[in-house]
Design an enzyme around this catalytic site. Structure first.
Site, mmCIF file in Angstrom:
data_model
loop_
_atom_site.group_PDB
_atom_site.id
_atom_site.type_symbol
_atom_site.label_atom_id
_atom_site.label_comp_id
_atom_site.label_asym_id
_atom_site.label_seq_id
_atom_site.Cartn_x
_atom_site.Cartn_y
_atom_site.Cartn_z
ATOM 1 C CB THR A 157 -0.866 -0.017 1.291
ATOM 2 O OG1 THR A 157 -1.944 -0.925 1.126
ATOM 3 C CG2 THR A 157 -1.434 1.327 1.650
ATOM 4 N NE ARG A 185 -9.594 -7.021 1.686
ATOM 5 C CZ ARG A 185 -8.558 -6.241 1.947
ATOM 6 N NH1 ARG A 185 -8.195 -5.316 1.094
ATOM 7 N NH2 ARG A 185 -7.890 -6.378 3.062
ATOM 8 N N GLY A 187 -10.767 -3.039 1.976
ATOM 9 C CA GLY A 187 -9.908 -3.175 3.158
ATOM 10 C C GLY A 187 -10.021 -2.001 4.109
ATOM 11 C CG ASP A 188 -6.466 -1.143 6.237
ATOM 12 O OD1 ASP A 188 -6.335 -1.935 5.285
ATOM 13 O OD2 ASP A 188 -5.539 -0.402 6.632
ATOM 14 C CB THR A 208 0.660 -0.417 4.889
ATOM 15 O OG1 THR A 208 0.859 -1.561 4.052
ATOM 16 C CG2 THR A 208 1.915 -0.217 5.730
ATOM 17 N N GLY A 209 -0.921 -3.052 5.716
ATOM 18 C CA GLY A 209 -0.866 -4.399 6.277
ATOM 19 C C GLY A 209 -2.185 -5.126 6.090
ATOM 20 N N GLY A 211 -5.583 -5.722 6.237
ATOM 21 C CA GLY A 211 -6.696 -4.807 6.451
ATOM 22 C C GLY A 211 -7.824 -5.323 7.317
#
Ligand code: ASP
Length: 285
Positions: A157, A185, A187-188, A208-209, A211
């Site tokens: 990200t 989908r 994510g965060d 980042t990572g 989510g």
């Protein structure tokens, strides 16, 4: 003035390390240029993120991770800490720079537009449709094939946080999400307080990572609020530990309103770069 950028929590192959480091440093320089010309923190984070979206090595814009059916669905967000203005897009398929569209959403009556509606809104705002195939790089395709073979969930990200001369804070994040994710989908990254948050005078964060875990831990918001009592390093760590308790790893860049900052990750690596009037640096640790 401070600018801090990250290039994602995913593991970077040895052969790409120098290119990734040069990429985050160049994005930082773009943001710094905006700040030194008297531009706002918001303009600076958007400029830095646009640069990384256009850079094919990073999982955002061109070079985004591919979903289960092999195409790009991007998420992006911006937040202006001075006004608590927020704008985001999710699962957009045909926009070259999702962060620019997120900024347009911030200027609208809504905070988050997804999929087809986000594309319609882009056209309304004069952001042209791009051929979705043009967002796919050979490297993203190779990562996707690998993920499907070995069930690995490599990700990445890009993001930036900044503080300008007037003391304004802003954050921006953009991603292709997790490779081989289900179609649709989200994510965060585009969820306020999860992947992106800024609140003056406290601080700004881009995350980042993984989510699904980071979002439930509200990592960006948690880290910014923790700045009331903790220094940036501790605040960032506390927030990431909450995600780890839920089972997810990640990284965060966190900037306090007084200019102190930290880049912390529980994931194996996170590329990042920073600049202040005192100096600059970049790292892939
Ligand atoms: N956080 C992003 C997502 O879950 C992916 C990443 O940062 O690597 O969509």
């Amino acid at each position: 003035m401070v600018i801090l950028v990250h290039g994602g929590a995913g593991r970077v192959p040895k052969a790409h390390e120098s290119e990734v480091l040069a990429g985050v440093a160049a994005a930082r320089d773009r943001g710094w240029e905006v700040l030194s010309d008297g531009g706002s923190a918001l303009d600076a984070v958007v400029a830095a993120v646009v640069f990384l979206e256009d850079h094919p090595r990073f999982n955002a814009g061109t070079g985004s991770a591919l979903n289960r059916q092999g195409f790009v669905e991007a998420d992006a967000a911006v937040m202006d800490g001075a006004t608590l203005g927020f704008g985001a897009v999710a699962a957009v398929r045909d926009v070259k720079n999702p962060v620019l569209l997120a900024r347009e959403v911030m200027a609208s009556e809504h905070i988050l537009l997804a999929g087809e509606g986000a594309s319609l809104f882009a056209r309304e705002r004069g952001i042209p449709a791009v051929d979705p195939a043009g967002l796919i790089t050979d490297e993203a395709l190779a990562r996707w094939r690998e993920a499907r073979r070995r069930r690995v969930r490599s990700s990445g990200t890009v993001g930036a946080v900044a503080l300008d001369r007037q003391g304004r804070l802003a954050a921006a994040t953009s991603t292709g999400g997790i490779v081989d994710k289900r179609v649709g989908r989200i994510g965060d990254t585009p969820l306020v307080g999860a992947g992106t948050y800024a609140e003056a005078p406290l601080g700004a964060a881009s995350v980042t990572g993984e989510g699904e875990f980071l979002a439930r831990a509200l990592v960006a918001y948690r880290a910014v609020v923790a700045l009331r009592e903790a220094d940036p390093e501790d605040a960032a760590r506390q927030a990431l530990l909450q995600a780890r308790h839920l089972g997810g790893e990640g990284g965060i860049i966190l900037l306090a309103g007084d200019g102190r900052f930290a880049a912390v990750h529980t994931s194996p690596q996170m590329s990042h770069a920073w600049r202040t009037p005192e100096g600059e640096g970049s790292a892939l640790a």
